[in-house]
Design a protein around this motif. Sequence first.
Motif: not given
Length: 569
Positions: A292-293, A298-299, A344-345, A349-351
């Motif tokens: 969940d972003l 984000l979405d 961007k997503v 996520i990696l971060k």
Amino acid sequence: MKSEVVKILSIILVENRINFPNEEIEKLIEIPPSSEMGDFAFPCFVLAKEMKKSPNLIAEDFAKKITKNLTDKIEKVKAIGPYINFFLNKQQDSEKVLKEILKLKNSYGKNSDNKIGRVMIEFPSPNTNKPLHLGHLRNMAIGESVSRILEFGGNKVIRANQTNDRGIHICKSMLAYQKSGNGKKPDKKPDHFVGDFYVMFSKMAKENPGLEKEAQEMLVKWEKGDKDVLALWKKMNKWAFDGMDETYKRFGIKHDANYYESKIYTKGKEIIFDGLNKGIFKKRDDGAIIIDLTNDGLDEKVVLRADGTSIYITQDLALAKLKAEKNIDGSIYVTGNEQDYHFKVLFLILKKLGFKFADNLKHLSYGMVGLPEGKMKSREGNVVDADELMDEVQNLAREELEKRQKLPKRELEKRASKIALSAIKYHFLKTDIFKNMVFDPKESISFDGNTGPYLLYSYARANSILKKAKVKEIKKFSVGKFEKQEWELTKKLSEFPVVVKDAGEKYNPSLIAHYSYELAQLFNEFYHACSVMEAEKNKRDCRLALVESFKIVLKNSLNLLGIETLEEM
Ligand code: ARG
């Protein structure tokens, strides 16, 4: 030449207790609209606030002070309105510039300023369900050029390719082949053969919507290791790879590292299960794994489908990690801007997963490419093939050459191919990366105007002058009184290292493209205004040195765009 001006300005600023870093000074320095107004100008607006004085007065005051301490590199300093204008000592400077170019040759402009270190640049990363298309040509032109620019800037570049060789798209081509291929082998370039079945699938699925589900079932079977499905997949993928390799070779790109989705997607799943345990991902009611972003603007993003099959982002999680294992300091992904959201997503996520390397990732995204209305209508459901477009431009180049002279067939083809590639690459690279663009084959191939062939033509023209003069190497010359055109050309030559540096910092090949064009224009102005062969000995030697320097710098510049020169057109 510019550095001398920066030096003088920094001294006077320090004397006036103004804190201004040299890089800032360098950025602010402008080139006056005409050489009668000097060679460089510094705008004093930026100082007005701090010095509590009008820019005009500051310019006047500084110009006076600098004049008192002039070095022999600067001839004159003059205030013009709010600007301090610098007139260089043309003779001394020009000689220095030309001698440096003639000495350094193909390393003139090389630097170690873009200190990233080891950089991986990924391009063009196709899918194996269809051949490379027009957008991939832009991708490859950018990827190769940025690689070369960063190498020239002192970095170690690893060119990587990530092939998405599995997944739902690939199953679609496979299903169409299974249903109507009758075991046929390719009767054309093999990646095109595979692509035809992908197009066929879309048509078949329109009449029979159940096929979409069948493709999804095939994907599940593939992931379970079904023997027949895997055999078909291997066979068709080999065709796709063989065809694409041919296209890479023709376009002039090679990779140092190759990644395949089929080999890494399971590692992506591992990362996801790990993240699920850590509570970064969650399982949705329907069984899909998501993140969940919404708090990051984000979405909600699915990272693994409910049926357990991997999607695009699944493999990208693993890929980023695998790349980082190569001890890289920077990782660049070249793709079209329709993937901005994806990256961007992905990076976010990696971060969130806590990977340190997540800070070194960069998405270099470019705008869409279209064709001019009415030209080269593509087959229904398919975009223009890269190979077709290269053929088309090469045909135009051949026609143009045939109009001009009669050449043996092999030589004709060699030249037509190089000219076509210069046309295509230049047409893409002169456009700012982020802009959408139209690729016009006719415009790209024109021998005059802002095109690749025009640049090759200017290069060949310089070569023919040197050939006529029968000089191997220009060792001794001295610059006497310069004509305006000689001076303008020399000054442009001296700017090359700065342009290269800037292009590297901004990952922007169009700066090199614009520079090449301006340089060639100045050379052609020089060529029309100043005779080389008819000039008296001293003048002739100096002009030959100028022509040779132009050749060297244009070649270096075009090389950074991935464009090969021709000694004769
Ligand atoms: N194969 C993808 C496509 O054609 C592009 C892959 C870009 N690279 C990546 N690591 N996601 O759309």
